[in-house]
Write an enzyme that holds these catalytic residues in place. Structure first.
Site, PDB file in Angstrom:
ATOM      1  N   CYS A  81      15.545  26.487   9.878  1.00 26.55           N
ATOM      2  CA  CYS A  81      16.924  26.755  10.298  1.00 26.55           C
ATOM      3  C   CYS A  81      16.833  27.842  11.348  1.00 26.55           C
ATOM      4  CB  CYS A  81      17.758  27.236   9.107  1.00 26.55           C
ATOM      5  SG  CYS A  81      19.411  27.797   9.590  1.00 26.55           S
ATOM      6  N   SER A 138      25.444  25.823  15.723  1.00 29.26           N
ATOM      7  CA  SER A 138      26.698  26.060  15.025  1.00 29.26           C
ATOM      8  C   SER A 138      27.163  27.507  15.201  1.00 29.26           C
ATOM      9  CB  SER A 138      26.516  25.779  13.535  1.00 29.26           C
ATOM     10  OG  SER A 138      25.513  26.636  13.016  1.00 29.26           O
ATOM     11  N   CYS A 156      19.559  23.622  16.508  1.00 28.50           N
ATOM     12  CA  CYS A 156      20.142  23.674  15.174  1.00 28.50           C
ATOM     13  C   CYS A 156      19.505  22.540  14.372  1.00 28.50           C
ATOM     14  CB  CYS A 156      21.652  23.449  15.306  1.00 28.50           C
ATOM     15  SG  CYS A 156      22.523  23.299  13.741  1.00 28.50           S
ATOM     16  N   HIS A 178      18.761  30.049  12.255  1.00 27.18           N
ATOM     17  CA  HIS A 178      19.268  31.369  11.856  1.00 27.18           C
ATOM     18  C   HIS A 178      18.193  32.203  11.153  1.00 27.18           C
ATOM     19  CE1 HIS A 178      23.255  29.649  12.514  1.00 27.18           C
ATOM     20  NE2 HIS A 178      23.809  30.825  12.255  1.00 27.18           N
ATOM     21  N   GLY A 204      25.838  23.848   7.569  1.00 26.50           N
ATOM     22  CA  GLY A 204      24.938  23.459   6.472  1.00 26.50           C
ATOM     23  C   GLY A 204      25.592  22.679   5.341  1.00 26.50           C
TER      24      GLY A 204
HETATM   25  N1  DGL Z   1      21.237  27.231  12.626  1.00 26.61           N
HETATM   26  C1  DGL Z   1      21.499  25.974  12.103  1.00 26.61           C
HETATM   27  C2  DGL Z   1      20.285  25.256  11.585  1.00 26.61           C
HETATM   28  O1  DGL Z   1      19.268  25.389  12.150  1.00 26.61           O
HETATM   29  C3  DGL Z   1      22.750  25.734  11.357  1.00 26.61           C
HETATM   30  C4  DGL Z   1      23.089  26.608  10.234  1.00 26.61           C
HETATM   31  C5  DGL Z   1      24.467  26.291   9.706  1.00 26.61           C
HETATM   32  O2  DGL Z   1      25.409  26.267  10.506  1.00 26.61           O
HETATM   33  O3  DGL Z   1      24.583  26.091   8.503  1.00 26.61           O
HETATM   34  O4  DGL Z   1      20.308  24.520  10.641  1.00 26.61           O
END
Ligand code: DGL
Length: 271
Positions: free
Chosen positions: A190, A9, A71, A192, A41
């Protein structure tokens, strides 16, 4: 060029790409961040599926024989439908893989107490995908999920080192450990969250192991390619990476450079 497509994302998938490239620098990669519509999310199942399918179609159109959904939210909400319903119609010879299964596979060897925590987006936690996968592979492990809805916005807005990050990480880790004090392993579920790794470490008791997915996804992909020579043979190998974003490239490039440790030029696309 027939690169490996890597989709997220936003910036989070770069933490996975970094590990994959480190392990397999010979391949070409095409990264797509849907920054204009991040975060995923809090979005509904339907929207995450719709956006992820658009990204998959685009990466296929641009020549990727294999795509990694780097993701968790997209892996949790869209992967199964894309694999089972869309791929046979679009092109059964191509592959789309996620990040949840490779993460769950390794956890069984890492936890002693058999109590595992997961911090992730609201979407990933609500989907209960980690619980389902864990029940299939390690039915003796108790899983407790904690949604951390503020963590992705902190990362996407370059606030990972701020006092606000300390506040939310501290609060959410405490909430998780209050719900199951026997947890000895926490999955950063996640892509991120590795950007917040130091903060999570600082607010987690030292006897608890933190699992960042990138290295496990990378070694799982390497193993997959060694077992699927037909797919590996279709991938180009010039060691190049190209970056696409649905937002302004001038926003993407500095963050991507920070995450990857080398300068990045991004191109803007519309999905
Ligand atoms: N990096 C993503 C994940 O692993 C998505 C985070 C998001 O866009 O809320 O869930």
């Amino acid at each position: 060029m027939s690169p490996i497509g890597v989709f997220d994302s936003g910036y989070g998938g770069l933490t996975v790409l970094r590990e994959i490239r480190q392990l397999m620098p010979e391949y070409d990669y095409l990264y797509l961040g849907d920054n204009a519509r991040a975060p995923y999310g809090p979005r509904s199942f339907e929207r995450v599926y719709e956006f992820t399918l658009q990204a998959v179609r685009r990466l296929f159109d641009m020549g990727c024989p294999l795509i990694i959904l780097a993701c968790n939210t997209a892996s949790a909400k869209a992967l199964r439908t894309i694999q089972q319903r869309d791929l046979p119609l679009i092109d059964p010879s191509r592959r789309v893989l996620g990040v949840i299964r490779p993460t769950v596979e390794v956890v069984g060897e890492l936890t002693q107490t058999r109590h595992v925590g997961i911090v992730a987006t609201q979407g990933t936690i609500n989907s209960r995908t980690y619980e389902l996968e864990m029940a299939k592979l390690h039915p003796d492990i108790t899983v407790t999920g904690q949604a951390c809805p503020m963590w992705v916005p902190l990362v996407e807005n370059d606030e990972a080192d701020s006092p606000a990050a300390d506040y939310f990480v501290h609060r959410d880790i405490n909430r998780l450990l209050e719900r199951d004090p026997q947890i000895d392993t926490i999955i950063l579920g996640c892509t991120h969250f590795p950007i917040l790794y130091n903060k999570v470490c600082a607010h987690t008791p030292a006897n608890i192991r933190l699992i960042s997915q990138g290295e496990y996804v990378a070694s799982s992909l390497q193993d997959y390619l060694s077992r699927h020579q037909d797919i590996a043979a279709r991938l180009s190998r010039q060691g190049q990476a190209r970056f696409l974003t649905t937002e302004q490239p001038s926003n993407f490039a500095p963050s991507a450079t920070l995450f990857l440790g080398h300068p990045v030029e991004a191109e803007q696309i519309t999905l």
